[in-house]
Design an enzyme around this catalytic site. Sequence first.
Site, PDB file in Angstrom:
ATOM      1  N   SER A 138      -1.505  -0.111  -9.388  1.00  0.00           N
ATOM      2  CA  SER A 138      -2.409   0.617  -8.485  1.00  0.00           C
ATOM      3  C   SER A 138      -2.509   2.044  -8.995  1.00  0.00           C
ATOM      4  O   SER A 138      -1.613   2.516  -9.724  1.00  0.00           O
ATOM      5  CB  SER A 138      -1.803   0.627  -7.069  1.00  0.00           C
ATOM      6  OG  SER A 138      -2.462   1.556  -6.228  1.00  0.00           O
ATOM      7  N   TYR A 151       5.743   1.562  -1.044  1.00  0.00           N
ATOM      8  CA  TYR A 151       4.613   0.945  -1.761  1.00  0.00           C
ATOM      9  C   TYR A 151       4.340   1.704  -3.065  1.00  0.00           C
ATOM     10  O   TYR A 151       4.222   1.092  -4.137  1.00  0.00           O
ATOM     11  CB  TYR A 151       3.362   0.913  -0.871  1.00  0.00           C
ATOM     12  CG  TYR A 151       2.172   0.316  -1.595  1.00  0.00           C
ATOM     13  CD1 TYR A 151       2.110  -1.057  -1.851  1.00  0.00           C
ATOM     14  CD2 TYR A 151       1.132   1.114  -2.055  1.00  0.00           C
ATOM     15  CE1 TYR A 151       1.044  -1.606  -2.545  1.00  0.00           C
ATOM     16  CE2 TYR A 151       0.061   0.574  -2.744  1.00  0.00           C
ATOM     17  CZ  TYR A 151       0.008  -0.794  -2.992  1.00  0.00           C
ATOM     18  OH  TYR A 151      -1.043  -1.337  -3.678  1.00  0.00           O
TER      19      TYR A 151
HETATM   20  N1  LIG Z   1      -7.046  -3.468  -2.110  1.00  0.00           N
HETATM   21  C1  LIG Z   1      -6.637  -2.294  -2.580  1.00  0.00           C
HETATM   22  O1  LIG Z   1      -7.117  -1.219  -2.152  1.00  0.00           O
HETATM   23  C2  LIG Z   1      -5.639  -2.253  -3.690  1.00  0.00           C
HETATM   24  C3  LIG Z   1      -5.549  -1.079  -4.460  1.00  0.00           C
HETATM   25  C4  LIG Z   1      -4.620  -1.030  -5.489  1.00  0.00           C
HETATM   26  C5  LIG Z   1      -3.808  -2.110  -5.758  1.00  0.00           C
HETATM   27  N2  LIG Z   1      -3.916  -3.239  -4.983  1.00  0.00           N
HETATM   28  C6  LIG Z   1      -3.008  -4.354  -5.290  1.00  0.00           C
HETATM   29  O2  LIG Z   1      -3.787  -5.491  -5.561  1.00  0.00           O
HETATM   30  C7  LIG Z   1      -3.026  -6.668  -5.317  1.00  0.00           C
HETATM   31  C8  LIG Z   1      -3.873  -7.654  -4.537  1.00  0.00           C
HETATM   32  O3  LIG Z   1      -4.173  -7.065  -3.291  1.00  0.00           O
HETATM   33  P1  LIG Z   1      -5.530  -7.332  -2.518  1.00  0.00           P
HETATM   34  O4  LIG Z   1      -6.216  -6.022  -2.366  1.00  0.00           O
HETATM   35  O5  LIG Z   1      -6.280  -8.457  -3.095  1.00  0.00           O
HETATM   36  O6  LIG Z   1      -4.917  -7.703  -1.087  1.00  0.00           O
HETATM   37  P2  LIG Z   1      -5.126  -8.967  -0.126  1.00  0.00           P
HETATM   38  O7  LIG Z   1      -6.566  -9.240   0.060  1.00  0.00           O
HETATM   39  O8  LIG Z   1      -4.292  -8.633   1.075  1.00  0.00           O
HETATM   40  O9  LIG Z   1      -4.460 -10.160  -0.924  1.00  0.00           O
HETATM   41  C9  LIG Z   1      -3.065 -10.253  -1.093  1.00  0.00           C
HETATM   42  C10 LIG Z   1      -2.717 -11.599  -1.663  1.00  0.00           C
HETATM   43  O10 LIG Z   1      -1.297 -11.658  -1.814  1.00  0.00           O
HETATM   44  C11 LIG Z   1      -0.815 -12.832  -1.150  1.00  0.00           C
HETATM   45  N3  LIG Z   1       0.500 -12.602  -0.582  1.00  0.00           N
HETATM   46  C12 LIG Z   1       0.865 -11.621   0.291  1.00  0.00           C
HETATM   47  N4  LIG Z   1       2.149 -11.787   0.652  1.00  0.00           N
HETATM   48  C13 LIG Z   1       2.586 -12.899  -0.004  1.00  0.00           C
HETATM   49  C14 LIG Z   1       3.811 -13.603  -0.018  1.00  0.00           C
HETATM   50  N5  LIG Z   1       4.853 -13.211   0.728  1.00  0.00           N
HETATM   51  N6  LIG Z   1       3.926 -14.713  -0.785  1.00  0.00           N
HETATM   52  C15 LIG Z   1       2.862 -15.138  -1.523  1.00  0.00           C
HETATM   53  N7  LIG Z   1       1.688 -14.511  -1.552  1.00  0.00           N
HETATM   54  C16 LIG Z   1       1.547 -13.402  -0.794  1.00  0.00           C
HETATM   55  C17 LIG Z   1      -1.837 -13.085  -0.041  1.00  0.00           C
HETATM   56  O11 LIG Z   1      -1.860 -14.466   0.304  1.00  0.00           O
HETATM   57  P3  LIG Z   1      -1.171 -15.161   1.580  1.00  0.00           P
HETATM   58  O12 LIG Z   1      -1.356 -14.221   2.744  1.00  0.00           O
HETATM   59  O13 LIG Z   1      -1.925 -16.432   1.695  1.00  0.00           O
HETATM   60  O14 LIG Z   1       0.250 -15.359   1.198  1.00  0.00           O
HETATM   61  C18 LIG Z   1      -3.124 -12.725  -0.742  1.00  0.00           C
HETATM   62  O15 LIG Z   1      -3.563 -13.820  -1.514  1.00  0.00           O
HETATM   63  C19 LIG Z   1      -1.760  -6.185  -4.595  1.00  0.00           C
HETATM   64  O16 LIG Z   1      -0.686  -6.161  -5.510  1.00  0.00           O
HETATM   65  C20 LIG Z   1      -2.106  -4.788  -4.147  1.00  0.00           C
HETATM   66  O17 LIG Z   1      -0.966  -3.962  -4.035  1.00  0.00           O
HETATM   67  C21 LIG Z   1      -4.812  -3.332  -3.971  1.00  0.00           C
END
Ligand SMILES: NC(=O)c1ccc[n+]([C@@H]2O[C@H](COP(=O)([O-])OP(=O)(O)OC[C@H]3O[C@@H](n4cnc5c(N)ncnc54)[C@H](OP(=O)(O)O)[C@@H]3O)[C@@H](O)[C@H]2O)c1
Length: 253
Positions: A138, A151
């Site tokens: 991130s 985080y």
């Molecule tokens: N969105 C942002 O602004 C942003 C910015 C920078 C970095 N990121 C990073 O991008 C990555 C993806 O995030 P996203 O934005 O796509 O968020 P998201 O829409 O909340 O997706 C998160 C994914 O992780 C899975 N997950 C969460 N807890 C889990 C667990 N205990 N076991 C297995 N799977 C789990 C969720 O699936 P289930 O709930 O089905 O388990 C979901 O598929 C993360 O590492 C996040 O830190 C996001």
Amino acid sequence: MNYTLITGASAGIGEVFAKELARAGKNLILVARRKDKLEALAQELKAQFGVEVESLAVDLTSTESSSIIVKQLESSNWTIDGLINNAGFGDRGAFVDLPLDRQLQMIQLNVTTLVELTHRLLPKMLNQQSPYIINVASTAAFQAGPNMAIYYATKAFVLSFSEALHEELSGKGIAVSALCPGATLSEFATEANMTDTKLFKAGAMTAEAVVKKSLRQKDRAIVITGWKNILSVWSGKVSPRFITRKIAGWLQA
Ligand SMILES: NC(=O)c1ccc[n+]([C@@H]2O[C@H](COP(=O)([O-])OP(=O)(O)OC[C@H]3O[C@@H](n4cnc5c(N)ncnc54)[C@H](OP(=O)(O)O)[C@@H]3O)[C@@H](O)[C@H]2O)c1
């Protein structure tokens, strides 16, 4: 048969990785907790693109999760040539007020499981054709984050670890990349209690734009998505740390 394994494939950035890679003809193993969402996505991608898609419903905060996944891969003879360590979550609030067990789960998911999966899968990946690893960090990785202390620290780990691996493995035929998105539209902001922060109100990128850039540039050690995010990372490099951490805290107060 060769597969790309994507963690956190049931939503957001991981789901878009699955769609883009299936479109490119890659076979996939989708991992997350929500079995119904994984299975529906698997059906959709198989029907639309004619690729093999397997789903594994696993809670990656469990200390057993990486060994459960590896056992399943071995018993099914599924070979991994792409690994996308994407699953992760954040939580906004003062360190002392947020429940300790949730913060430890965050470290387990964002850091420990990512390291375990990488360590267990890497040796065999090195024997594959053009293997790659994308670790989702991130822009939070580049400075301390008051009000999201754990985080930001987990993402600093992911960036440092991935950059070191990129260098260690250079010349060995495997690409290792740290993907550093800024605010991105997904379930993340709701899960992290961040929808009303200045950071997200200032505008978020689509997961599609983030994933397309990541896949185009997967040979690079660090991929930062979006010009605003690139500028903020570079301006952080020439600013004193006390300023960058104050700005980060202000953006998510
Ligand atoms: N969105 C942002 O602004 C942003 C910015 C920078 C970095 N990121 C990073 O991008 C990555 C993806 O995030 P996203 O934005 O796509 O968020 P998201 O829409 O909340 O997706 C998160 C994914 O992780 C899975 N997950 C969460 N807890 C889990 C667990 N205990 N076991 C297995 N799977 C789990 C969720 O699936 P289930 O709930 O089905 O388990 C979901 O598929 C993360 O590492 C996040 O830190 C996001």
